[in-house]
Motif scaffolding. Structure first.
Motif, mmCIF file in Angstrom:
data_model
loop_
_atom_site.group_PDB
_atom_site.id
_atom_site.type_symbol
_atom_site.label_atom_id
_atom_site.label_comp_id
_atom_site.label_asym_id
_atom_site.label_seq_id
_atom_site.Cartn_x
_atom_site.Cartn_y
_atom_site.Cartn_z
ATOM 1 N N CYS A 133 0.511 -0.880 0.085
ATOM 2 C CA CYS A 133 -0.349 -0.100 -0.405
ATOM 3 C C CYS A 133 0.920 1.007 -0.042
ATOM 4 O O CYS A 133 1.630 1.337 1.151
ATOM 5 N N GLU A 134 1.215 2.369 -1.227
ATOM 6 C CA GLU A 134 1.425 3.178 -1.179
ATOM 7 C C GLU A 134 1.147 4.479 -0.707
ATOM 8 O O GLU A 134 1.654 5.428 0.252
ATOM 9 N N GLU A 135 -0.253 4.374 -0.915
ATOM 10 C CA GLU A 135 -1.324 5.786 -0.025
ATOM 11 C C GLU A 135 -2.502 5.322 0.917
ATOM 12 O O GLU A 135 -2.836 4.439 0.327
ATOM 13 N N GLU A 136 -3.082 5.850 1.204
ATOM 14 C CA GLU A 136 -4.258 5.651 2.429
ATOM 15 C C GLU A 136 -4.468 7.094 2.847
ATOM 16 O O GLU A 136 -4.026 7.946 2.948
ATOM 17 N N MET A 137 -5.799 7.275 2.225
ATOM 18 C CA MET A 137 -6.660 8.213 2.062
ATOM 19 C C MET A 137 -7.491 8.225 3.020
ATOM 20 O O MET A 137 -8.319 7.360 2.917
ATOM 21 N N CYS A 138 -8.082 8.758 4.041
ATOM 22 C CA CYS A 138 -8.556 8.773 5.172
ATOM 23 C C CYS A 138 -9.384 10.225 5.751
ATOM 24 O O CYS A 138 -10.266 10.624 6.426
ATOM 25 N N THR A 139 -10.131 10.913 4.186
ATOM 26 C CA THR A 139 -10.904 11.942 4.598
ATOM 27 C C THR A 139 -11.907 11.697 4.704
ATOM 28 O O THR A 139 -12.443 13.148 4.522
ATOM 29 N N HIS A 140 -12.532 10.492 3.833
ATOM 30 C CA HIS A 140 -14.102 10.237 3.397
ATOM 31 C C HIS A 140 -14.918 10.741 5.149
ATOM 32 O O HIS A 140 -14.749 9.916 5.756
ATOM 33 N N SER A 141 -16.224 10.446 5.327
ATOM 34 C CA SER A 141 -16.837 10.812 6.358
ATOM 35 C C SER A 141 -18.035 9.473 5.944
ATOM 36 O O SER A 141 -18.770 9.662 6.858
ATOM 37 N N GLY A 142 -17.627 9.094 4.806
ATOM 38 C CA GLY A 142 -18.771 7.230 4.856
ATOM 39 C C GLY A 142 -18.130 6.542 4.095
ATOM 40 O O GLY A 142 -16.650 6.338 4.006
ATOM 41 N N ARG A 143 -18.456 5.201 3.871
ATOM 42 C CA ARG A 143 -17.753 4.162 3.699
ATOM 43 C C ARG A 143 -17.792 4.361 1.476
ATOM 44 O O ARG A 143 -18.849 5.400 1.469
#
Length: 149
Positions: A133-143
């Motif tokens: 995994c090269e990058e993870e984006m955690c900015t979402h507010s839902g699935r």
């Protein structure tokens, strides 16, 4: 309305179908924890991809003259990479904390990449050559339920 075809083999609901009319092949993913590879014109199941422990949510396929690969994602929080010539799992990508709902693979670029979306509200960018995994984006507010390539 006339029925065009009925493919038998899955033991539960089918969640996804990816077909290639030019190659006369399709891959389906099901809540029965498997993906199946089909010859479209005959309805014959050419192989079963086993390994997930919960339902298969999405499938991406790369049909090439020399290499045939697939990726599947599942409620078991994993992504599996497959060699379709042998119907074998070659790698398991782990990291999501919720079901993996959708994937988008870029098999033809260098490096080969895959984006996954999950019920854990994250997107992950995977390098398929290193299985990292090269990058993870955690900015979402839902699935995350869909991706557009």
């Amino acid at each position: 309305r006339a029925q065009l075809a009925c493919y038998e083999g899955h033991e539960d609901r089918v969640n996804v179908i990816r077909a290639d009319a030019d190659r006369n092949m399709a891959v389906t993913g099901s809540n029965d924890e498997t993906a199946r590879v089909w010859e479209v014109s005959s309805g014959v199941c050419r192989g079963v991809l086993r390994g997930h422990t919960l339902g298969v949510r999405d499938v991406q396929v790369h049909w090439d003259a020399e290499v045939q690969n697939a990726a599947t994602c599942s409620d078991d929080r994993t992504i599996r990479l497959w060699d379709l010539s042998a119907f074998e799992c070659t790698h398991v990508l782990e990291g999501h904390q919720g079901r993996v709902t959708v994937i988008c693979a870029m098999f033809e670029r260098e490096p080969r990449m895959l984006v996954s979306g999950s019920a854990d509200y994250t997107l992950r960018y995977w390098n398929l050559d290193t299985q990292e995994c090269e990058e993870e984006m955690c900015t979402h507010s839902g699935r995350i339920i869909s991706l557009i390539a």
